[in-house]
Design an enzyme around this catalytic site. Structure first.
Site, short mmCIF file in Angstrom:
data_model
loop_
_atom_site.label_atom_id
_atom_site.label_comp_id
_atom_site.label_asym_id
_atom_site.label_seq_id
_atom_site.Cartn_x
_atom_site.Cartn_y
_atom_site.Cartn_z
NE ARG A 219 -9.42 -5.55 -22.32
CZ ARG A 219 -8.95 -6.04 -23.47
NH1 ARG A 219 -7.80 -6.70 -23.49
NH2 ARG A 219 -9.64 -5.90 -24.59
CD GLN B 217 -8.02 -2.78 -2.58
OE1 GLN B 217 -7.47 -3.80 -2.22
NE2 GLN B 217 -7.40 -1.89 -3.32
N GLY C 131 -2.30 -3.24 0.16
CA GLY C 131 -1.74 -4.06 1.24
C GLY C 131 -0.30 -3.74 1.60
NE ARG C 132 2.50 1.90 2.83
CZ ARG C 132 2.13 2.86 3.64
NH1 ARG C 132 1.97 2.62 4.91
NH2 ARG C 132 1.97 4.07 3.19
CD GLU D 214 4.58 0.33 8.98
OE1 GLU D 214 4.48 0.16 7.76
OE2 GLU D 214 5.62 0.11 9.62
CB ILE E 181 -7.39 -1.65 4.44
CG1 ILE E 181 -6.27 -0.99 3.62
CG2 ILE E 181 -8.53 -0.70 4.70
CD1 ILE E 181 -6.63 -0.77 2.16
CG ASP E 182 -2.14 -1.94 4.24
OD1 ASP E 182 -2.98 -1.94 3.33
OD2 ASP E 182 -1.34 -0.99 4.44
O1 F6P Z 1 -1.97 1.58 4.34
C1 F6P Z 1 -3.16 1.64 3.65
C2 F6P Z 1 -2.94 1.90 2.20
O2 F6P Z 1 -4.19 1.93 1.55
C3 F6P Z 1 -1.99 0.92 1.50
O3 F6P Z 1 -2.61 -0.30 1.20
C4 F6P Z 1 -1.58 1.73 0.31
O4 F6P Z 1 -0.33 1.32 -0.20
C5 F6P Z 1 -1.50 3.12 0.86
O5 F6P Z 1 -2.31 3.16 2.00
C6 F6P Z 1 -1.94 4.19 -0.10
O6 F6P Z 1 -1.71 5.41 0.47
P1 F6P Z 1 -2.34 6.79 -0.03
O7 F6P Z 1 -3.76 6.84 0.42
O8 F6P Z 1 -1.49 7.82 0.63
O9 F6P Z 1 -2.25 6.80 -1.52
#
Ligand code: F6P
Length: 342
Positions: free
Chosen positions: A266, A274, A170-171, A103, A126-127
């Site tokens: 845990r 991922q 996944g944000r 996005e 990936i989200d």
């Molecule tokens: O948008 C992909 C993503 O992996 C999200 O799932 C995650 O919140 C973010 O990017 C992590 O970003 P960075 O690699 O900047 O830590």
């Protein structure tokens, strides 16, 4: 000879190289030269580029990440950067630019298109949270990695009679949690779209234990939050697109579960694993099809478009529509997942 530029922006993602390869292979067939822009929009601001040919994209299909490098640079953030992008676009002699991203990257692509640049895009993340496409490339790989992790965590959960909390990325959308959770047979799946009711979570786990099960798997999306609580972040700082760094909800969730149920708990945070490594066959094929479609837009001078998957077909959608809002989890799917809770 005509020239097309290609860049990858935002978080790296399995399948990026298949898009790059498809663009270069198709472009050369059609008599185009290709300029690779290094490190996303940053490379266009700095005019940091590399000439691409058939050799530069040879053997990259199984490779994770992006051979072009990436960044979270936003040319609309710092005064003068947007002008540099436009200037360098001209200087490089680009007829068009193919932006591969989520996005943020495609949001910039959409704005630049509206300001007169010939830009098209391919949906990466990936989200799986981009609108107007059934799926983004990278998602399939991520859910397969997360599913494998859940399978492996079952071993310890079962042997030690524990609750294993698995935090996935996944944000602000719970797609990875829902699909990996369903595939991995999770006993509870928690997503940003539905605030966590901790009482209900513990009741589900107790119900499961009451029917003789001595372990459970709880999958939680990084963007999920308690009913009475804030989203958990790793730091206060915002990135160039105004995003916080999510991550860490698994720990307070695990603490609450242990405290309220008495079951040993845990927490595993899967994090960037991922996004790493080789893409699945699905993502390689999808990335290839997206790459071909974007180059086809260039050939047809059909700018301002994003390649999208609708059913089994690759179609064109306006970039503007794709970035308008986050595609959150389909509640019909989540309701199916819920049947298996507890
Ligand atoms: O948008 C992909 C993503 O992996 C999200 O799932 C995650 O919140 C973010 O990017 C992590 O970003 P960075 O690699 O900047 O830590």
């Amino acid at each position: 000879m005509k020239r097309v530029g290609v860049l990858t922006g935002g978080g790296d993602c399995p399948g990026l190289n298949s898009v790059i390869r498809a663009v270069v292979r198709f472009a050369f067939k059609e008599g185009y030269k290709v300029t690779g822009i290094k490190n996303g929009w940053k490379g266009l601001i700095e005019k940091n580029t590399v000439d691409m040919d058939l050799e530069t994209v040879s053997g990259i299909l199984p490779k994770g990440g992006t051979i072009l490098g990436t960044s979270r640079t936003n040319p609309y953030k710092k005064e003068g950067d947007k002008e540099k992008v436009k200037e360098n676009f001209k200087k490089l002699g680009l007829e068009a630019l193919i932006a591969i991203g989520g996005e943020d990257t495609l949001g910039v692509a959409s704005k630049l298109y509206k300001e007169g640049l010939n830009v098209v895009g391919a949906p990466k993340t990936i989200d799986n949270d981009l609108s107007c496409t059934d799926v983004t490339f990278g998602f399939d790989t991520a859910i397969n990695i997360a599913t494998e992790a859940i399978d492996r965590l079952h071993t310890t959960a079962e042997s030690h009679n524990r609750i294993m909390v698995v935090e996935v990325m996944g944000r602000h959308a719970g797609w990875i949690a829902v699909e990996a959770g369903m595939a991995g047979g999770a006993d509870v799946i928690l997503i940003p779209e539905v605030p966590i009711d901790i009482k209900e979570v513990c009741a589900l786990l107790k119900k499961r234990h009451a029917r003789g099960k001595s372990f459970s798997i709880v999958v939680v999306a990084e963007g999920a939050k308690f009913k009475k609580g804030d989203i958990v972040t790793q730091e206060e700082k915002l990135d160039a697109f105004g995003h916080v760094r999510l991550g860490g909800i698994g720990h307070p969730l695990g603490d609450e579960i242990e405290k309220r149920t008495g079951y040993e708990t845990r927490v595993t945070v899967l994090g960037h694993i991922q996004r790493g490594g080789t893409p699945t066959a699905f993502d390689r094929v999808l990335g290839t099809r997206f790459g071909i479609k974007t180059m086809d837009f260039v050939l047809k001078k059909d700018y301002g478009k994003m390649a999208a998957l609708k059913g089994r077909k690759i179609v064109a959608v306006p970039l503007e529509d794709a970035v308008r809002e986050t595609k959150t989890v389909d509640m019909e799917l989540y309701n199916i997942a819920k049947i298996f809770f507890g």
